[in-house]
Design a protein around this motif. Structure first.
Motif, PDB file in Angstrom:
ATOM      1  N   MET A   3      15.260  -2.667 -31.150  1.00 51.56           N
ATOM      2  CA  MET A   3      15.669  -3.729 -32.049  1.00 51.56           C
ATOM      3  C   MET A   3      14.758  -4.943 -31.887  1.00 51.56           C
ATOM      4  O   MET A   3      14.496  -5.385 -30.768  1.00 51.56           O
ATOM      5  CB  MET A   3      17.122  -4.119 -31.769  1.00 51.56           C
ATOM      6  CG  MET A   3      17.701  -5.095 -32.758  1.00 51.56           C
ATOM      7  SD  MET A   3      17.856  -4.414 -34.438  1.00 51.56           S
ATOM      8  CE  MET A   3      19.049  -3.124 -34.190  1.00 51.56           C
ATOM      9  N   ASN A   4      14.253  -5.456 -33.004  1.00 49.23           N
ATOM     10  CA  ASN A   4      13.398  -6.653 -33.089  1.00 49.23           C
ATOM     11  C   ASN A   4      12.065  -6.520 -32.357  1.00 49.23           C
ATOM     12  O   ASN A   4      11.368  -7.506 -32.136  1.00 49.23           O
ATOM     13  CB  ASN A   4      14.149  -7.896 -32.607  1.00 49.23           C
ATOM     14  CG  ASN A   4      15.242  -8.291 -33.560  1.00 49.23           C
ATOM     15  OD1 ASN A   4      15.267  -7.865 -34.710  1.00 49.23           O
ATOM     16  ND2 ASN A   4      16.160  -9.097 -33.093  1.00 49.23           N
ATOM     17  N   HIS A  33      13.155  -1.985 -36.629  1.00 44.63           N
ATOM     18  CA  HIS A  33      14.570  -2.309 -36.749  1.00 44.63           C
ATOM     19  C   HIS A  33      14.747  -3.787 -36.434  1.00 44.63           C
ATOM     20  O   HIS A  33      14.552  -4.199 -35.285  1.00 44.63           O
ATOM     21  CB  HIS A  33      15.410  -1.471 -35.778  1.00 44.63           C
ATOM     22  CG  HIS A  33      15.091  -0.012 -35.813  1.00 44.63           C
ATOM     23  ND1 HIS A  33      15.633   0.840 -36.750  1.00 44.63           N
ATOM     24  CD2 HIS A  33      14.267   0.738 -35.054  1.00 44.63           C
ATOM     25  CE1 HIS A  33      15.173   2.065 -36.545  1.00 44.63           C
ATOM     26  NE2 HIS A  33      14.336   2.027 -35.522  1.00 44.63           N
ATOM     27  N   PHE A  34      15.103  -4.582 -37.439  1.00 43.84           N
ATOM     28  CA  PHE A  34      15.297  -6.022 -37.246  1.00 43.84           C
ATOM     29  C   PHE A  34      16.767  -6.379 -37.418  1.00 43.84           C
ATOM     30  O   PHE A  34      17.434  -5.904 -38.348  1.00 43.84           O
ATOM     31  CB  PHE A  34      14.499  -6.834 -38.265  1.00 43.84           C
ATOM     32  CG  PHE A  34      13.006  -6.716 -38.163  1.00 43.84           C
ATOM     33  CD1 PHE A  34      12.378  -6.347 -36.990  1.00 43.84           C
ATOM     34  CD2 PHE A  34      12.211  -6.990 -39.261  1.00 43.84           C
ATOM     35  CE1 PHE A  34      10.997  -6.258 -36.902  1.00 43.84           C
ATOM     36  CE2 PHE A  34      10.831  -6.905 -39.195  1.00 43.84           C
ATOM     37  CZ  PHE A  34      10.226  -6.541 -38.011  1.00 43.84           C
ATOM     38  N   LYS A  35      17.240  -7.228 -36.537  1.00 52.06           N
ATOM     39  CA  LYS A  35      18.572  -7.809 -36.681  1.00 52.06           C
ATOM     40  C   LYS A  35      18.453  -9.296 -36.392  1.00 52.06           C
ATOM     41  O   LYS A  35      18.211  -9.696 -35.245  1.00 52.06           O
ATOM     42  CB  LYS A  35      19.588  -7.172 -35.744  1.00 52.06           C
ATOM     43  CG  LYS A  35      20.977  -7.739 -35.947  1.00 52.06           C
ATOM     44  CD  LYS A  35      22.024  -7.036 -35.153  1.00 52.06           C
ATOM     45  CE  LYS A  35      23.374  -7.670 -35.502  1.00 52.06           C
ATOM     46  NZ  LYS A  35      24.424  -7.154 -34.654  1.00 52.06           N
ATOM     47  N   ASP A  36      18.565 -10.094 -37.447  1.00 48.90           N
ATOM     48  CA  ASP A  36      18.447 -11.555 -37.333  1.00 48.90           C
ATOM     49  C   ASP A  36      17.175 -11.968 -36.593  1.00 48.90           C
ATOM     50  O   ASP A  36      17.169 -12.915 -35.816  1.00 48.90           O
ATOM     51  CB  ASP A  36      19.679 -12.150 -36.643  1.00 48.90           C
ATOM     52  CG  ASP A  36      20.948 -11.886 -37.425  1.00 48.90           C
ATOM     53  OD1 ASP A  36      20.887 -11.916 -38.673  1.00 48.90           O
ATOM     54  OD2 ASP A  36      21.997 -11.639 -36.798  1.00 48.90           O
ATOM     55  N   LYS A  37      16.087 -11.256 -36.857  1.00 45.40           N
ATOM     56  CA  LYS A  37      14.794 -11.586 -36.234  1.00 45.40           C
ATOM     57  C   LYS A  37      14.290 -12.884 -36.857  1.00 45.40           C
ATOM     58  O   LYS A  37      14.205 -13.002 -38.074  1.00 45.40           O
ATOM     59  CB  LYS A  37      13.786 -10.464 -36.455  1.00 45.40           C
ATOM     60  CG  LYS A  37      12.453 -10.715 -35.751  1.00 45.40           C
ATOM     61  CD  LYS A  37      11.619  -9.468 -35.725  1.00 45.40           C
ATOM     62  CE  LYS A  37      10.290  -9.694 -35.029  1.00 45.40           C
ATOM     63  NZ  LYS A  37      10.415 -10.114 -33.636  1.00 45.40           N
ATOM     64  N   THR A 105      15.778 -15.665 -41.051  1.00 45.13           N
ATOM     65  CA  THR A 105      15.903 -14.466 -40.228  1.00 45.13           C
ATOM     66  C   THR A 105      15.798 -13.259 -41.151  1.00 45.13           C
ATOM     67  O   THR A 105      16.004 -13.357 -42.361  1.00 45.13           O
ATOM     68  CB  THR A 105      17.243 -14.419 -39.467  1.00 45.13           C
ATOM     69  OG1 THR A 105      18.312 -14.443 -40.408  1.00 45.13           O
ATOM     70  CG2 THR A 105      17.352 -15.571 -38.488  1.00 45.13           C
ATOM     71  N   SER A 107      16.820  -9.005 -41.343  1.00 47.76           N
ATOM     72  CA  SER A 107      17.528  -7.847 -40.801  1.00 47.76           C
ATOM     73  C   SER A 107      17.224  -6.646 -41.679  1.00 47.76           C
ATOM     74  O   SER A 107      17.007  -6.785 -42.887  1.00 47.76           O
ATOM     75  CB  SER A 107      19.037  -8.098 -40.766  1.00 47.76           C
ATOM     76  OG  SER A 107      19.357  -9.153 -39.896  1.00 47.76           O
ATOM     77  N   GLY A 108      17.219  -5.469 -41.077  1.00 50.05           N
ATOM     78  CA  GLY A 108      17.011  -4.240 -41.833  1.00 50.05           C
ATOM     79  C   GLY A 108      16.033  -3.318 -41.134  1.00 50.05           C
ATOM     80  O   GLY A 108      15.485  -3.648 -40.076  1.00 50.05           O
ATOM     81  N   GLU A 109      15.834  -2.164 -41.735  1.00 53.71           N
ATOM     82  CA  GLU A 109      14.864  -1.194 -41.235  1.00 53.71           C
ATOM     83  C   GLU A 109      13.672  -1.177 -42.179  1.00 53.71           C
ATOM     84  O   GLU A 109      13.840  -1.209 -43.403  1.00 53.71           O
ATOM     85  CB  GLU A 109      15.484   0.196 -41.138  1.00 53.71           C
ATOM     86  CG  GLU A 109      16.532   0.293 -40.065  1.00 53.71           C
ATOM     87  CD  GLU A 109      16.929   1.734 -39.766  1.00 53.71           C
ATOM     88  OE1 GLU A 109      16.454   2.659 -40.458  1.00 53.71           O
ATOM     89  OE2 GLU A 109      17.714   1.921 -38.836  1.00 53.71           O
ATOM     90  N   ARG A 167      11.208  -1.990 -46.908  1.00 57.52           N
ATOM     91  CA  ARG A 167      12.574  -2.125 -46.394  1.00 57.52           C
ATOM     92  C   ARG A 167      13.395  -0.949 -46.906  1.00 57.52           C
ATOM     93  O   ARG A 167      13.441  -0.668 -48.092  1.00 57.52           O
ATOM     94  CB  ARG A 167      13.184  -3.432 -46.861  1.00 57.52           C
ATOM     95  CG  ARG A 167      14.622  -3.595 -46.359  1.00 57.52           C
ATOM     96  CD  ARG A 167      15.223  -4.857 -46.869  1.00 57.52           C
ATOM     97  NE  ARG A 167      15.169  -5.834 -45.792  1.00 57.52           N
ATOM     98  CZ  ARG A 167      15.477  -7.102 -45.945  1.00 57.52           C
ATOM     99  NH1 ARG A 167      15.806  -7.571 -47.118  1.00 57.52           N
ATOM    100  NH2 ARG A 167      15.439  -7.925 -44.933  1.00 57.52           N
TER     101      ARG A 167
END
Length: 168
Positions: A3-4, A33-37, A105, A107-109, A167
């Motif tokens: 993640m990130n 894989h991003f989450k609130d990056k 930020t 988020s997503g793949e 994305r």
């Protein structure tokens, strides 16, 4: 990828003192894989998709990021996309807020593919990224590009690598 996390980009392999040598194999076919990056968001002006103030905007953003300690060489990417024929958006990975710039930020793949060639190929690359996203079950994907070297360094290195990110 975790993640990130971003693929390794060796900033020390930098014979020009500007852009490091890009190793395409580390970015090819990766799913990010991003989450609130966190990213700094900046916009540039274009004329029929050709950027006219990118150098000025990128210099400003990098200076503000370095001044605030938000630039981390091991977590480096600038994701760019055209918003219209006249405007583009750029997201600079940041490890903390940059007061002088707009923050966002993401988020997503994102699935990646490495291309080599001139900017005039961007439309074809965009179409290929849409096809790749469709293979992964996503129609009309949001497509970004990571231009790994400036035009001067691309000329010196003899290669102009660009990473497409779709994305999912």
């Amino acid at each position: 990828m975790e993640m990130n996390e971003l693929p390794f980009y060796d900033m020390s392999d930098n014979p020009t003192g500007c852009c490091p040598v890009f190793k395409p194999e580390t970015w090819e076919g990766v799913t990010l894989h991003f989450k609130d990056k966190p990213f700094v968001r900046a916009k540039t002006h274009s004329v029929l998709h050709v950027p006219v103030d990118m150098g000025k905007v990128f210099s400003r953003v990098f200076k503000h990021m370095e001044d605030s300690g938000a630039y981390e060489a091991s977590d480096f990417v600038v994701m760019s996309r055209d918003l219209s024929s006249w405007k583009a958006e750029h997201l600079f990975a940041a490890n903390k807020p940059v007061d002088a710039e707009e923050m966002t930020t993401l988020s997503g793949e994102f699935v990646t593919k490495v291309f080599e060639g001139g900017y005039r190929e961007a439309k074809n690359w965009h179409n290929e990224m849409q096809g790749l996203a469709t293979e992964h079950g996503t129609q009309n994907a949001e497509v970004w590009f990571f231009y790994t070297t400036c035009p001067r360094c691309a000329k010196i290195y003899g290669k102009n690598y660009v990473v497409g990110l779709a994305r999912l």
